[in-house]
Design a protein around this motif. Structure first.
Motif, mmCIF file in Angstrom:
data_model
loop_
_atom_site.group_PDB
_atom_site.id
_atom_site.type_symbol
_atom_site.label_atom_id
_atom_site.label_comp_id
_atom_site.label_asym_id
_atom_site.label_seq_id
_atom_site.Cartn_x
_atom_site.Cartn_y
_atom_site.Cartn_z
ATOM 1 N N ARG A 139 0.831 -1.212 0.000
ATOM 2 C CA ARG A 139 0.000 0.000 0.000
ATOM 3 C C ARG A 139 0.862 1.258 0.000
ATOM 4 N NH1 ARG A 139 -3.067 -2.869 3.427
ATOM 5 N NH2 ARG A 139 -4.799 -3.762 2.290
ATOM 6 N N THR A 140 2.053 1.163 0.571
ATOM 7 C CA THR A 140 2.968 2.314 0.590
ATOM 8 C C THR A 140 3.651 2.500 -0.760
ATOM 9 O OG1 THR A 140 3.423 1.950 2.918
ATOM 10 C CG2 THR A 140 5.041 3.256 1.696
ATOM 11 N N TRP A 141 4.112 1.395 -1.334
ATOM 12 C CA TRP A 141 4.975 1.518 -2.520
ATOM 13 C C TRP A 141 4.225 1.568 -3.841
ATOM 14 C CZ3 TRP A 141 9.582 3.201 -1.706
ATOM 15 C CH2 TRP A 141 10.246 2.872 -0.535
ATOM 16 N N LEU A 142 3.153 0.778 -3.960
ATOM 17 C CA LEU A 142 2.550 0.610 -5.292
ATOM 18 C C LEU A 142 1.599 1.741 -5.652
ATOM 19 C CD1 LEU A 142 1.764 -3.223 -5.376
ATOM 20 C CD2 LEU A 142 3.392 -1.981 -6.831
ATOM 21 N N ARG A 143 1.760 2.232 -6.873
ATOM 22 C CA ARG A 143 0.864 3.259 -7.418
ATOM 23 C C ARG A 143 0.321 2.735 -8.744
ATOM 24 N NH1 ARG A 143 5.973 6.992 -7.681
ATOM 25 N NH2 ARG A 143 6.320 5.200 -9.021
ATOM 26 N N LYS A 144 -0.598 3.505 -9.311
ATOM 27 C CA LYS A 144 -1.185 3.114 -10.596
ATOM 28 C C LYS A 144 -0.068 2.896 -11.644
ATOM 29 C CE LYS A 144 -4.556 4.879 -13.961
ATOM 30 N NZ LYS A 144 -4.400 3.680 -14.725
ATOM 31 N N ASP A 145 -0.195 1.855 -12.429
ATOM 32 C CA ASP A 145 0.726 1.513 -13.519
ATOM 33 C C ASP A 145 2.114 1.052 -13.071
ATOM 34 O OD1 ASP A 145 -1.260 2.015 -15.354
ATOM 35 O OD2 ASP A 145 -0.689 4.121 -15.584
ATOM 36 N N ASP A 146 2.343 0.952 -11.752
ATOM 37 C CA ASP A 146 3.563 0.278 -11.300
ATOM 38 C C ASP A 146 3.435 -1.215 -11.622
ATOM 39 O OD1 ASP A 146 4.620 2.622 -10.295
ATOM 40 O OD2 ASP A 146 4.103 2.201 -8.208
ATOM 41 N N VAL A 147 4.532 -1.952 -11.387
ATOM 42 C CA VAL A 147 4.519 -3.400 -11.646
ATOM 43 C C VAL A 147 4.896 -4.151 -10.369
ATOM 44 C CG1 VAL A 147 5.562 -5.288 -12.981
ATOM 45 C CG2 VAL A 147 5.110 -3.084 -14.091
ATOM 46 N N LEU A 148 4.090 -5.145 -10.034
ATOM 47 C CA LEU A 148 4.413 -6.056 -8.920
ATOM 48 C C LEU A 148 4.780 -7.414 -9.508
ATOM 49 C CD1 LEU A 148 4.395 -6.858 -5.845
ATOM 50 C CD2 LEU A 148 2.036 -7.611 -6.224
ATOM 51 N N ILE A 149 5.987 -7.889 -9.202
ATOM 52 C CA ILE A 149 6.341 -9.273 -9.544
ATOM 53 C C ILE A 149 6.212 -10.091 -8.260
ATOM 54 C CG2 ILE A 149 8.098 -10.860 -10.397
ATOM 55 C CD1 ILE A 149 9.080 -8.787 -12.306
ATOM 56 N N ALA A 150 5.179 -10.928 -8.221
ATOM 57 C CA ALA A 150 4.875 -11.741 -7.038
ATOM 58 C C ALA A 150 5.356 -13.162 -7.295
ATOM 59 C CB ALA A 150 3.375 -11.725 -6.784
ATOM 60 N N ILE A 151 6.215 -13.666 -6.411
ATOM 61 C CA ILE A 151 6.832 -14.977 -6.645
ATOM 62 C C ILE A 151 6.344 -15.966 -5.582
ATOM 63 C CG2 ILE A 151 9.009 -16.180 -7.072
ATOM 64 C CD1 ILE A 151 10.396 -13.457 -7.320
ATOM 65 N N SER A 152 5.775 -17.076 -6.023
ATOM 66 C CA SER A 152 5.329 -18.101 -5.073
ATOM 67 C C SER A 152 5.421 -19.473 -5.713
ATOM 68 C CB SER A 152 3.888 -17.816 -4.637
ATOM 69 O OG SER A 152 3.403 -18.887 -3.849
ATOM 70 N N GLY A 153 6.235 -20.339 -5.130
ATOM 71 C CA GLY A 153 6.387 -21.692 -5.663
ATOM 72 C C GLY A 153 5.053 -22.414 -5.707
ATOM 73 N N SER A 154 4.343 -22.403 -4.599
ATOM 74 C CA SER A 154 3.037 -23.080 -4.535
ATOM 75 C C SER A 154 1.978 -22.292 -5.283
ATOM 76 C CB SER A 154 2.601 -23.234 -3.079
ATOM 77 O OG SER A 154 2.388 -21.952 -2.496
ATOM 78 N N GLY A 155 2.184 -20.996 -5.396
ATOM 79 C CA GLY A 155 1.174 -20.116 -5.986
ATOM 80 C C GLY A 155 0.019 -19.854 -5.032
ATOM 81 N N ASN A 156 0.143 -20.303 -3.800
ATOM 82 C CA ASN A 156 -0.998 -20.212 -2.883
ATOM 83 C C ASN A 156 -0.689 -19.536 -1.551
ATOM 84 O OD1 ASN A 156 -3.005 -21.373 -4.499
ATOM 85 N ND2 ASN A 156 -2.249 -23.433 -4.064
ATOM 86 N N SER A 157 0.440 -18.861 -1.423
ATOM 87 C CA SER A 157 0.747 -18.200 -0.152
ATOM 88 C C SER A 157 -0.136 -16.966 0.005
ATOM 89 C CB SER A 157 2.230 -17.807 -0.099
ATOM 90 O OG SER A 157 2.997 -18.975 0.019
ATOM 91 N N GLN A 158 -0.878 -16.923 1.107
ATOM 92 C CA GLN A 158 -1.882 -15.877 1.278
ATOM 93 C C GLN A 158 -1.256 -14.487 1.338
ATOM 94 O OE1 GLN A 158 -4.996 -16.765 0.816
ATOM 95 N NE2 GLN A 158 -5.588 -14.595 0.850
ATOM 96 N N ASN A 159 -0.062 -14.378 1.935
ATOM 97 C CA ASN A 159 0.548 -13.033 2.019
ATOM 98 C C ASN A 159 0.912 -12.497 0.624
ATOM 99 O OD1 ASN A 159 2.682 -14.800 1.688
ATOM 100 N ND2 ASN A 159 3.875 -14.068 3.446
ATOM 101 N N VAL A 160 1.295 -13.389 -0.279
ATOM 102 C CA VAL A 160 1.589 -12.978 -1.662
ATOM 103 C C VAL A 160 0.279 -12.601 -2.372
ATOM 104 C CG1 VAL A 160 2.477 -13.801 -3.886
ATOM 105 C CG2 VAL A 160 3.696 -14.366 -1.767
ATOM 106 N N LEU A 161 -0.746 -13.409 -2.161
ATOM 107 C CA LEU A 161 -2.041 -13.123 -2.802
ATOM 108 C C LEU A 161 -2.622 -11.798 -2.306
ATOM 109 C CD1 LEU A 161 -3.514 -16.743 -2.618
ATOM 110 C CD2 LEU A 161 -2.707 -15.554 -4.671
ATOM 111 N N GLU A 162 -2.388 -11.482 -1.030
ATOM 112 C CA GLU A 162 -2.885 -10.196 -0.494
ATOM 113 C C GLU A 162 -2.159 -9.016 -1.137
ATOM 114 O OE1 GLU A 162 -5.502 -9.753 1.515
ATOM 115 O OE2 GLU A 162 -5.836 -11.922 1.624
ATOM 116 N N ALA A 163 -0.880 -9.185 -1.416
ATOM 117 C CA ALA A 163 -0.121 -8.112 -2.086
ATOM 118 C C ALA A 163 -0.672 -7.886 -3.491
ATOM 119 C CB ALA A 163 1.366 -8.459 -2.140
#
Ligand SMILES: O=C(CO)[C@@H](O)[C@H](O)[C@H](O)[C@H](O)COP(=O)(O)O
Length: 202
Positions: free
Chosen positions: A113-137
């Protein structure tokens, strides 16, 4: 032969060739059109002074930190304008405070919430693809209008379904999936670097 060097006269052990052939097959199965789309996205991000944000747990957290070094430092050293690249894994104090004061599922979202603004890019990395903290980001990224790239494994998990671009290493093996993600990150960085060098030389 030295007493301390292993005897390699029997050739490559099966566990080595087996691991490497699985890694090669996973890399060969990556959707390269999505890789190319990600490179264009990153170029646009850098050209328009947007931020690039990484997050992930465990080995993926280390990959996130590693990529800040590659993307932030090297593009500057090549003569490019600064690229604002951060990893949400890099302040233990902040991670602990978000986890302790709210819930562990917020450790990345709170910072996102602090860093991301409109049109920024988030690269979210998760081996399982199911970590809730990554999904919340990723949820926060969507709220603010940032674009999300999910590096996933294990069939993609929920992360593949919610990411704008999903790069999936489709095997239930955390080590191999994390290896593929690291290679992909280096491919993305190397391609972006070459594109920027080309622009600077023109
Ligand atoms: O297996 C390893 C490292 O190879 C672990 O550190 C792994 O990264 C951790 O279990 C992570 O918590 C897994 O989370 P995720 O990648 O599935 O989101």
């Amino acid at each position: 032969m030295s007493d301390i060097l292993p005897d390699t006269s029997q050739g490559t052990p099966a566990y080595v060739s087996d691991y490497l052939s699985k890694l090669t097959a996973l890399l060969a199965a990556i959707d390269t059109t999505q890789v190319a789309a990600t490179v264009e996205l990153l170029l646009d991000c850098w050209q328009n002074n947007r931020r690039l944000v990484f997050c992930g747990n465990g080995g993926s957290g280390s990959t996130s930190t590693h990529m800040v070094c590659d993307f932030q430092k090297n593009i500057w050293l090549d003569g490019g304008k600064p690229f604002e690249v951060v990893s949400l894994t890099d302040s233990p104090a902040l991670l602990l405070a978000w986890g302790n004061d709210t819930d562990f599922t917020n450790v990345f979202a709170g910072q996102a919430r602090t860093w991301l603004r409109k049109d920024d890019v988030l690269i979210a990395i998760s081996g399982s693809g199911n970590s809730q903290n990554v999904l919340e980001a990723v949820k926060v990224a969507k709220e603010v209008g940032a674009t999300t790239v999910g590096l996933c494994g294990y069939g993609g998990g929920k992360l593949a379904g919610v990411s704008d671009i999903a790069l999936v290493a489709d095997l239930r093996n955390m080590q191999l999936v994390e290896d593929v993600h690291m290679v992909l990150c280096h491919v993305l960085f190397s391609a972006l670097r070459d594109r920027i060098k080309g622009l600077l030389a023109a």
